[in-house]
Enzyme design. Structure first.
Site, short mmCIF file in Angstrom:
data_model
loop_
_atom_site.label_atom_id
_atom_site.label_comp_id
_atom_site.label_asym_id
_atom_site.label_seq_id
_atom_site.Cartn_x
_atom_site.Cartn_y
_atom_site.Cartn_z
N ASN A 8 1.04 -1.46 -0.02
CA ASN A 8 -0.29 0.16 0.37
C ASN A 8 0.99 0.75 -0.23
O ASN A 8 1.74 1.73 0.99
CB ASN A 8 -1.11 0.35 0.89
CG ASN A 8 -1.44 1.28 1.82
OD1 ASN A 8 -1.63 2.04 0.14
ND2 ASN A 8 -1.98 1.49 2.59
N TRP A 9 1.27 2.28 -0.99
CA TRP A 9 1.92 3.07 -1.18
C TRP A 9 0.87 4.19 -0.83
O TRP A 9 2.23 5.39 -0.33
CB TRP A 9 2.31 3.18 -3.07
CG TRP A 9 3.02 2.59 -3.74
CD1 TRP A 9 3.40 1.37 -2.92
CD2 TRP A 9 3.65 2.39 -4.91
NE1 TRP A 9 4.06 0.14 -3.83
CE2 TRP A 9 4.05 0.91 -5.05
CE3 TRP A 9 3.38 2.48 -5.84
CZ2 TRP A 9 4.59 0.68 -6.57
CZ3 TRP A 9 4.33 2.93 -7.34
CH2 TRP A 9 4.70 1.74 -7.21
N HIS A 92 -9.26 1.45 4.84
CA HIS A 92 -8.59 0.80 5.56
C HIS A 92 -8.30 1.71 6.56
O HIS A 92 -9.76 3.06 6.82
CB HIS A 92 -7.10 2.09 4.79
CG HIS A 92 -5.84 1.32 5.07
ND1 HIS A 92 -5.32 2.93 5.82
CD2 HIS A 92 -4.81 1.02 4.38
CE1 HIS A 92 -4.66 2.79 6.37
NE2 HIS A 92 -3.40 1.50 5.71
N GLY A 225 2.73 -1.25 4.29
CA GLY A 225 2.70 0.34 3.97
C GLY A 225 4.01 0.64 3.57
O GLY A 225 5.10 0.53 2.30
N GLY A 226 5.10 0.92 4.54
CA GLY A 226 6.11 1.55 4.81
C GLY A 226 7.09 0.62 3.95
O GLY A 226 8.11 1.92 2.91
C1 PEP Z 1 -0.42 -0.09 5.58
O1 PEP Z 1 -0.73 1.48 5.59
O2 PEP Z 1 -1.48 -0.96 5.45
C2 PEP Z 1 0.30 -0.43 6.50
C3 PEP Z 1 -0.04 -1.38 7.09
O3 PEP Z 1 1.62 0.55 7.06
P1 PEP Z 1 3.00 0.42 7.32
O4 PEP Z 1 3.08 -1.18 7.46
O5 PEP Z 1 3.59 1.10 7.36
O6 PEP Z 1 2.45 -0.16 9.05
#
Ligand code: PEP
Length: 240
Positions: A8-9, A92, A225-226
């Site tokens: 998930n960018w 989300h 995400g990150g």
């Molecule tokens: C997300 O945005 O769905 C997520 C899990 O972010 P992160 O991996 O950065 O915690």
């Protein structure tokens, strides 16, 4: 079933960045897990063209409930499909929090996604306060009931809000308990189909913790995400 590693960018990815993240995925070679990237809407068509013919799928991060109409700034599920997406993330926590999305809205979006031929990834997860109060299964159970339509055929992502973008990961015990709870809820509601529905874990998944999280029973993959913004980290998670 093969696990899915979905990136998930979020609101990251100018054109040069999108090309820099997506291009190395073409060289990934054979993987035992499936890959999906969800760029911002402006980059879906470009990334889809870049990854065409590769096993890496492309998805959106949200869609409208309607197919078209006077909805300034919104993007419909058929538009995502038309741009090359085959999946869409819905509900989300950042959309639930920042855009006031309710379970019934997420449910309507899920129906719209399926009608357009997209596979929905419906996110659920409790806040830190809800977990502290011991309400995590009640909260997630209510979100599942309200967000999933009766004929749901898609993917669920369990993302504890306190673990998203914080570097705090749920323990393997937390993940095991919640994924079992979600599996039981899916089977109660959808029968045998609920046995096969993938349940992703999301929340600060990194190359260093991916192997142990992906080994937890009922974890069907990860929503990242990150760490999905760096192709090498994303691929290390896929190979963990
Ligand atoms: C997300 O945005 O769905 C997520 C899990 O972010 P992160 O991996 O950065 O915690």
């Amino acid at each position: 079933m093969r696990q899915l590693i979905a990136g998930n960018w979020k609101m990251f990815g100018l054109t040069a960045e999108a090309v820099a993240i997506a291009t190395p995925l073409l060289e990934a070679g054979a993987l035992t897990r499936d890959l999906l990237v969800c760029p911002p809407a402006t980059q879906i068509a470009l990334v889809s063209r870049l990854l065409a013919g590769s096993p890496v799928a492309v998805g959106g991060q949200d869609c409208h409930t309607e197919t078209h109409g006077a909805h300034t700034g919104d993007i419909s599920a058929p538009m995502l499909r038309d741009a090359g997406a085959s999946y869409v993330i819905l509900g989300h926590s950042e959309r639930r929090q920042n855009h006031g999305e309710t379970d019934s809205l997420v449910r309507a979006k899920t129906l719209a996604a399926v009608a357009a031929g997209l596979t929905p990834i419906v996110c659920v997860g409790e806040s830190a306060e809800e977990r502290q109060a011991g309400w995590e299964t009640a909260v997630v159970g209510k979100q599942l009931n309200g967000s999933l339509p009766d004929d749901f055929a898609g993917i669920v992502a369990y993302e504890p809000v306190w673990a998203i973008g914080t570097g705090r990961t749920a323990t393997e015990g937390d993940v095991a308990a919640m994924h079992l709870f979600i599996r039981q809820a899916l089977v109660r509601r959808f029968g045998p189909a609920g046995e096969a529905m993938p349940i992703l874990y999301g929340g600060s998944v990194r190359p260093s913790n991916a192997a142990s999280l992906l080994a937890v029973p009922h974890v069907g993959g990860a929503l990242v995400g990150g760490a999905s913004l760096k192709a090498s980290d994303f691929l290390d998670i896929a190979r963990a």
